[in-house]
Design a protein around this motif. Structure first.
Motif, mmCIF file in Angstrom:
data_model
loop_
_atom_site.group_PDB
_atom_site.id
_atom_site.type_symbol
_atom_site.label_atom_id
_atom_site.label_comp_id
_atom_site.label_asym_id
_atom_site.label_seq_id
_atom_site.Cartn_x
_atom_site.Cartn_y
_atom_site.Cartn_z
ATOM 1 N N GLU A 358 84.597 -7.475 45.507
ATOM 2 C CA GLU A 358 84.152 -7.118 46.680
ATOM 3 C C GLU A 358 85.136 -7.623 47.874
ATOM 4 O O GLU A 358 85.545 -6.926 48.604
ATOM 5 C CB GLU A 358 82.844 -7.419 47.094
ATOM 6 N N ALA A 359 85.609 -8.593 47.557
ATOM 7 C CA ALA A 359 86.506 -9.508 48.474
ATOM 8 C C ALA A 359 87.936 -8.709 48.592
ATOM 9 O O ALA A 359 88.422 -8.583 49.581
ATOM 10 C CB ALA A 359 86.677 -11.002 48.170
ATOM 11 N N LEU A 360 88.378 -8.506 47.321
ATOM 12 C CA LEU A 360 89.753 -7.628 47.132
ATOM 13 C C LEU A 360 89.576 -6.278 47.717
ATOM 14 O O LEU A 360 90.553 -6.015 48.593
ATOM 15 C CB LEU A 360 90.308 -7.699 45.738
ATOM 16 N N SER A 361 88.543 -5.726 47.383
ATOM 17 C CA SER A 361 88.345 -4.223 48.106
ATOM 18 C C SER A 361 88.190 -4.313 49.668
ATOM 19 O O SER A 361 88.251 -3.070 50.029
ATOM 20 C CB SER A 361 87.098 -3.570 47.425
ATOM 21 N N GLN A 362 87.694 -5.291 50.146
ATOM 22 C CA GLN A 362 87.830 -5.359 51.739
ATOM 23 C C GLN A 362 89.072 -5.804 52.242
ATOM 24 O O GLN A 362 88.899 -5.975 53.445
ATOM 25 C CB GLN A 362 86.578 -5.902 52.216
ATOM 26 N N SER A 363 89.861 -6.478 51.409
ATOM 27 C CA SER A 363 91.305 -7.146 52.275
ATOM 28 C C SER A 363 92.195 -5.966 52.425
ATOM 29 O O SER A 363 92.347 -4.929 51.633
ATOM 30 C CB SER A 363 91.566 -8.386 51.081
#
Length: 363
Positions: A358-363
């Motif tokens: 989720e963090a990678l997809s929002q960065s």
């Protein structure tokens, strides 16, 4: 299902994902929207397997459940259901409207059904079916099922679909899909073939500190097998479920003796009475209602999973309000403790990988 979770499931050997919207429904109420509890009945009816073991997503087997398929009770009846002693949510009207006897009236030892785990032979229960979704090949029936497959049986699964497709009425009167399977057998005039383990579950408990004092919090059911061993751990309480959004998962530190037919949840207490981060945790019991020391008088340190209930003579079953619940440390249930530890590690790894995704997809 999003692509992340789809890739996880596809990575599991012999796993097949099915799009429910693409499955042809039975003709009766073919436009019924299959959601929530109804998915279980729908999956049983449309499964490609002759014999189906269906588990809620919060239910964990404590040993390889394939042994249940060869149990004499299953071979004889073609189904296994498990018990829940709490019948508070069952409305007799669902039986009375069909002119059926109410199964708990006049039977003090009645145990409701807990549908977190169901084992059923579809062919044995549905050998004479018209619908394409439930076509049966008699040659596919083997062993103990073969004789019954050749008989002309009324279809339990069609009655189950009738109940499920009218779930707005039935689920409100049966605590979700609780006991809908028993009702389907009754409507099919096959009550005698409904096969439920007569021993109630055991309740997992863990201490919980609140400003007003110490309580024991419910952490789910431990369901038995026919030998009175531990077969499944069902995390029925919200706080005990694996929830990626929650920083806390309740695990039992104690396990009660088998819950008696007279066990009831504390009056006025709901699953959401305990607050943690704005969310509910579980049903809680005052310390005065639970005895965690009585086991010292009736069990030895070498007691095994199955030995406690059978050897403990001080009280064979636990209830609440009328009698104190007896509980023992989880150390007396090594297989339960092992599975909880392993599943917790798997969930923790999944939780962190999901957060990273989720963090990678929002960065």
């Amino acid at each position: 299902m999003d692509t992340y979770h789809e890739s996880l499931f596809k990575g599991i050997l012999n796993t097949k994902l099915t799009d429910l919207s693409a499955v042809k429904h039975l003709e009766y109420k073919a436009d019924f929207a299959v959601t929530s509890f109804a998915i279980k009945a729908f999956a049983i009816i449309h499964s490609s397997f002759a014999e189906v073991l269906i588990l809620d997503c919060d239910n964990i087997p404590l040993y390889n459940p394939s042994a249940l398929f060869t149990a004499p009770q299953y071979q004889q009846h073609g189904n296994i259901f498990w018990s829940d002693p709490n019948i508070n949510a069952l409305d007799p009207a669902v039986y009375q409207m069909f002119g059926l006897p109410v199964p708990w009236e006049g039977h003090e030892d009645f145990l409701a059904s807990e549908s977190g785990q169901i084992l059923i032979n579809r062919y044995q229960q549905a050998s004479h079916i018209v619908s394409n979704a439930l076509q049966v090949d008699p040659q596919a029936c083997k062993c103990a099922s073969q004789l019954l497959c050749r008989q002309q049986h009324t279809d339990v699964l069609h009655w189950l679909w009738f109940i499920t497709a009218n779930s707005n009425f039935f689920y409100a009167r049966m605590h979700g899909d609780k006991d809908t399977y028993r009702l389907a057998f009754a409507l099919a005039n096959k009550t005698s073939q409904y096969n439920q383990i007569r021993s109630g579950p055991q309740l997992g408990l863990t201490p919980w500190k609140r400003p007003e004092g110490l309580f024991y919090v419910s952490a789910g059911f431990v369901q038995p097998d026919f030998a009175n061993g531990t077969a499944f751990y069902h995390r029925v309480e919200h706080g005990a479920k694996f929830n990626p959004a929650s920083p806390l998962t309740l695990n039992p530190l104690f396990v009660t003796t088998t819950l008696s037919p007279f066990w009831r949840r504390p009056a006025g207490v709901t699953w959401f009475d305990l607050e943690y981060g704005g969310g509910g945790l579980a049903t809680h019991y005052p310390v005065s209602g639970v005895n965690t020391t009585a086991y010292q008088q009736c069990c030895t340190s070498s007691a095994s999973d199955a030995a406690y209930s059978s050897s403990c003579s001080c009280q064979p079953t636990s209830s609440y309000n009328d009698n104190m619940m007896l509980a023992v440390p989880i150390a007396y249930f090594p297989e339960l403790r092992r599975v909880i530890s392993i599943s917790g590690k798997i969930f923790s790894a999944y939780q962190h990988d999901l957060w990273r995704h989720e963090a990678l997809s929002q960065s």
